[in-house]
Scaffold this motif. Structure first.
Motif, PDB file in Angstrom:
ATOM      1  N   GLN A  25       0.838  -1.198   0.000  1.00  0.00           N
ATOM      2  CA  GLN A  25       0.000   0.000   0.000  1.00  0.00           C
ATOM      3  C   GLN A  25       0.871   1.244   0.000  1.00  0.00           C
ATOM      4  O   GLN A  25       1.993   1.220   0.504  1.00  0.00           O
ATOM      5  CB  GLN A  25      -0.911   0.016   1.217  1.00  0.00           C
ATOM      6  N   GLN A  26       0.369   2.302  -0.551  1.00  0.00           N
ATOM      7  CA  GLN A  26       1.026   3.602  -0.654  1.00  0.00           C
ATOM      8  C   GLN A  26       2.260   3.564  -1.535  1.00  0.00           C
ATOM      9  O   GLN A  26       3.128   4.419  -1.445  1.00  0.00           O
ATOM     10  CB  GLN A  26       1.364   4.170   0.724  1.00  0.00           C
ATOM     11  N   THR A  27       2.368   2.554  -2.407  1.00  0.00           N
ATOM     12  CA  THR A  27       3.447   2.512  -3.395  1.00  0.00           C
ATOM     13  C   THR A  27       2.875   2.096  -4.747  1.00  0.00           C
ATOM     14  O   THR A  27       1.781   1.532  -4.838  1.00  0.00           O
ATOM     15  CB  THR A  27       4.567   1.528  -3.010  1.00  0.00           C
ATOM     16  N   ALA A  28       3.620   2.386  -5.783  1.00  0.00           N
ATOM     17  CA  ALA A  28       3.296   1.935  -7.136  1.00  0.00           C
ATOM     18  C   ALA A  28       4.582   1.373  -7.738  1.00  0.00           C
ATOM     19  O   ALA A  28       5.680   1.727  -7.319  1.00  0.00           O
ATOM     20  CB  ALA A  28       2.764   3.084  -7.980  1.00  0.00           C
ATOM     21  N   SER A  39       3.647  -0.510 -17.933  1.00  0.00           N
ATOM     22  CA  SER A  39       2.518  -0.085 -17.114  1.00  0.00           C
ATOM     23  C   SER A  39       2.979   0.317 -15.723  1.00  0.00           C
ATOM     24  O   SER A  39       4.122   0.082 -15.337  1.00  0.00           O
ATOM     25  CB  SER A  39       1.489  -1.211 -16.997  1.00  0.00           C
ATOM     26  N   ILE A  40       2.045   0.921 -14.998  1.00  0.00           N
ATOM     27  CA  ILE A  40       2.243   1.224 -13.581  1.00  0.00           C
ATOM     28  C   ILE A  40       1.226   0.391 -12.824  1.00  0.00           C
ATOM     29  O   ILE A  40       0.029   0.441 -13.121  1.00  0.00           O
ATOM     30  CB  ILE A  40       2.044   2.720 -13.291  1.00  0.00           C
ATOM     31  N   ARG A  41       1.691  -0.380 -11.873  1.00  0.00           N
ATOM     32  CA  ARG A  41       0.811  -1.258 -11.095  1.00  0.00           C
ATOM     33  C   ARG A  41       0.608  -0.669  -9.696  1.00  0.00           C
ATOM     34  O   ARG A  41       1.559  -0.247  -9.052  1.00  0.00           O
ATOM     35  CB  ARG A  41       1.408  -2.660 -10.982  1.00  0.00           C
ATOM     36  N   GLN A  42      -0.625  -0.673  -9.257  1.00  0.00           N
ATOM     37  CA  GLN A  42      -0.977  -0.173  -7.928  1.00  0.00           C
ATOM     38  C   GLN A  42      -0.880  -1.323  -6.923  1.00  0.00           C
ATOM     39  O   GLN A  42      -0.496  -2.431  -7.259  1.00  0.00           O
ATOM     40  CB  GLN A  42      -2.386   0.425  -7.953  1.00  0.00           C
ATOM     41  N   ILE A  59       7.622   3.545  -6.616  1.00  0.00           N
ATOM     42  CA  ILE A  59       7.325   4.941  -6.350  1.00  0.00           C
ATOM     43  C   ILE A  59       6.488   5.028  -5.084  1.00  0.00           C
ATOM     44  O   ILE A  59       5.480   4.335  -4.946  1.00  0.00           O
ATOM     45  CB  ILE A  59       6.553   5.571  -7.508  1.00  0.00           C
ATOM     46  N   SER A  60       6.900   5.888  -4.158  1.00  0.00           N
ATOM     47  CA  SER A  60       6.124   6.114  -2.948  1.00  0.00           C
ATOM     48  C   SER A  60       5.003   7.104  -3.259  1.00  0.00           C
ATOM     49  O   SER A  60       5.234   8.152  -3.860  1.00  0.00           O
ATOM     50  CB  SER A  60       7.029   6.676  -1.839  1.00  0.00           C
ATOM     51  N   LEU A  61       3.794   6.770  -2.836  1.00  0.00           N
ATOM     52  CA  LEU A  61       2.645   7.638  -3.066  1.00  0.00           C
ATOM     53  C   LEU A  61       2.270   8.429  -1.818  1.00  0.00           C
ATOM     54  O   LEU A  61       1.222   9.075  -1.797  1.00  0.00           O
ATOM     55  CB  LEU A  61       1.448   6.792  -3.536  1.00  0.00           C
TER      56      LEU A  61
END
Length: 64
Positions: A25-28, A39-42, A59-61
């Motif tokens: 969670q909170q990353t991609a 792609s970018i995966r959640q 990536i940190s969201l």
């Protein structure tokens, strides 16, 4: 003859574990195929093609 089945099962498990990955969670995660953006995966459990796709970065969201 029996050892060939063991080797095949071992290779199958290797590809299965290489294909699955989790995103916290909170990353991609950025996925590249042959070095090109795919792609970018959640967050969650995802599948990628072993030896073709790779995780290029995380990536940190989080809001700073």
């Amino acid at each position: 003859m029996n050892y060939s089945y063991v080797i095949i099962v071992f290779i199958a498990f290797f590809f299965l574990f290489a294909a699955l990955f989790t995103v916290k969670q909170q990353t991609a995660v950025i996925i590249e195929r042959f070095g090109k953006f795919l792609s970018i995966r959640q967050s969650g459990l995802h599948f990628k093609v072993p030896l073709i796709d790779r995780i290029a970065g995380r990536i940190s969201l989080k809001i700073q």
